[in-house]
Design an enzyme around this catalytic site. Sequence first.
Site, PDB file in Angstrom:
ATOM      1  N   ASN A   9      77.591  46.955 122.303  1.00 49.14           N
ATOM      2  CA  ASN A   9      77.961  45.664 122.890  1.00 49.14           C
ATOM      3  C   ASN A   9      77.118  44.593 122.207  1.00 49.14           C
ATOM      4  OD1 ASN A   9      78.471  43.453 124.497  1.00 49.14           O
ATOM      5  ND2 ASN A   9      77.474  44.283 126.326  1.00 49.14           N
ATOM      6  N   LYS A  11      77.296  41.429 122.506  1.00 56.10           N
ATOM      7  CA  LYS A  11      77.057  40.240 123.348  1.00 56.10           C
ATOM      8  C   LYS A  11      77.293  38.959 122.531  1.00 56.10           C
ATOM      9  CE  LYS A  11      74.056  43.114 126.107  1.00 56.10           C
ATOM     10  NZ  LYS A  11      72.888  43.269 126.948  1.00 56.10           N
ATOM     11  N   HIS A  94      80.451  43.806 133.005  1.00 54.07           N
ATOM     12  CA  HIS A  94      79.072  43.920 132.522  1.00 54.07           C
ATOM     13  C   HIS A  94      78.143  43.130 133.454  1.00 54.07           C
ATOM     14  CE1 HIS A  94      75.500  43.430 130.093  1.00 54.07           C
ATOM     15  NE2 HIS A  94      75.879  44.542 129.477  1.00 54.07           N
ATOM     16  N   GLU A  96      75.842  41.163 132.971  1.00 53.83           N
ATOM     17  CA  GLU A  96      75.642  39.748 132.616  1.00 53.83           C
ATOM     18  C   GLU A  96      76.831  38.905 133.077  1.00 53.83           C
ATOM     19  OE1 GLU A  96      74.779  40.560 128.518  1.00 53.83           O
ATOM     20  OE2 GLU A  96      72.927  41.540 129.173  1.00 53.83           O
ATOM     21  N   GLU A 166      74.878  51.115 134.281  1.00 57.17           N
ATOM     22  CA  GLU A 166      73.820  50.341 133.642  1.00 57.17           C
ATOM     23  C   GLU A 166      72.920  49.725 134.708  1.00 57.17           C
ATOM     24  OE1 GLU A 166      75.062  49.004 129.448  1.00 57.17           O
ATOM     25  OE2 GLU A 166      75.969  47.595 130.849  1.00 57.17           O
ATOM     26  N   GLY A 172      68.062  45.289 128.414  1.00 56.03           N
ATOM     27  CA  GLY A 172      67.349  44.326 127.584  1.00 56.03           C
ATOM     28  C   GLY A 172      65.883  44.171 127.952  1.00 56.03           C
ATOM     29  N   SER A 212      68.618  49.718 127.478  1.00 51.34           N
ATOM     30  CA  SER A 212      67.505  49.999 126.570  1.00 51.34           C
ATOM     31  C   SER A 212      67.576  51.379 125.911  1.00 51.34           C
ATOM     32  CB  SER A 212      66.169  49.815 127.296  1.00 51.34           C
ATOM     33  OG  SER A 212      66.024  48.471 127.738  1.00 51.34           O
TER      34      SER A 212
END
Length: 249
Positions: A9, A11, A94, A96, A166, A172, A212
């Site tokens: 991904n 992003k 996702h 985010e 996730e 991240g 990660s």
Amino acid sequence: MRTKIVAGNWKMNKNSSETTELLNQLQSKMPKTSAEVMVAPTFVNLAQAVTQLAASSIEVVAQNMHFAENGAYTGEISANMLQSVGIKTVILGHSERRAYFGEDDALLAKKVDAALKAGIRMIFCFGEELQDRKSGNHFKVVEAQLKNGLFHVGKAHWQHIVLAYEPVWAIGTGETASPEQAQEMHAFIRKTIATAYDETTAQMVTILYGGSVKPGNANEIFSKPDVDGGLIGGASLVAEDFAAIVAAI
Ligand code: PGA
């Protein structure tokens, strides 16, 4: 045997020429694998990526889509638009998107329906936040995300669904769920699907871990029986690292 997948991904990273360059590097470094390998560049570079990878086994997927077929939704992209440039798979939900763009379970349920209606495969993302894990609510939170966003779909649709667990606290941050924590949650997810649907459906669905994942920890995470691959953020932007993670599966 479940399908193994490693998906990158990207992003909001890599402009047009950087996309070409990273894909070139990926193609030259990619190890032979029986797993499906995917990359998700940003919307504006999808078409060029599809063309560039036409002869490659690496699939180009999208990071998001809107639930409507078309209409007055400024700035949005529909399933049909994605399909018209050769996209067959989309990432939905996702963390985010959930955290920064207000995507909740009800909205995601609409996106899920739109993807299924269009015949586009989805990687459905979900996972608990740090406070949920600290308070011991992580199983409840994950179960609710699945029930509210996804479990309204009929059993036959599950062949078009890939899951990506996730934990938000691991995305991240450099902090990874331990292989044991990932396995524990993946087994719980499978059990939840078996209860809502049946054991066959639960055993068939590919469940990715994300958060990660790096060359240094991929082997151990992927060795767990209910972990069928990974959704990779930061490390997918470095060709050597992504190739090493693919090699680990
Ligand atoms: P990360 O991101 O690998 O950079 O933690 C994972 C993701 O957001 O899918």
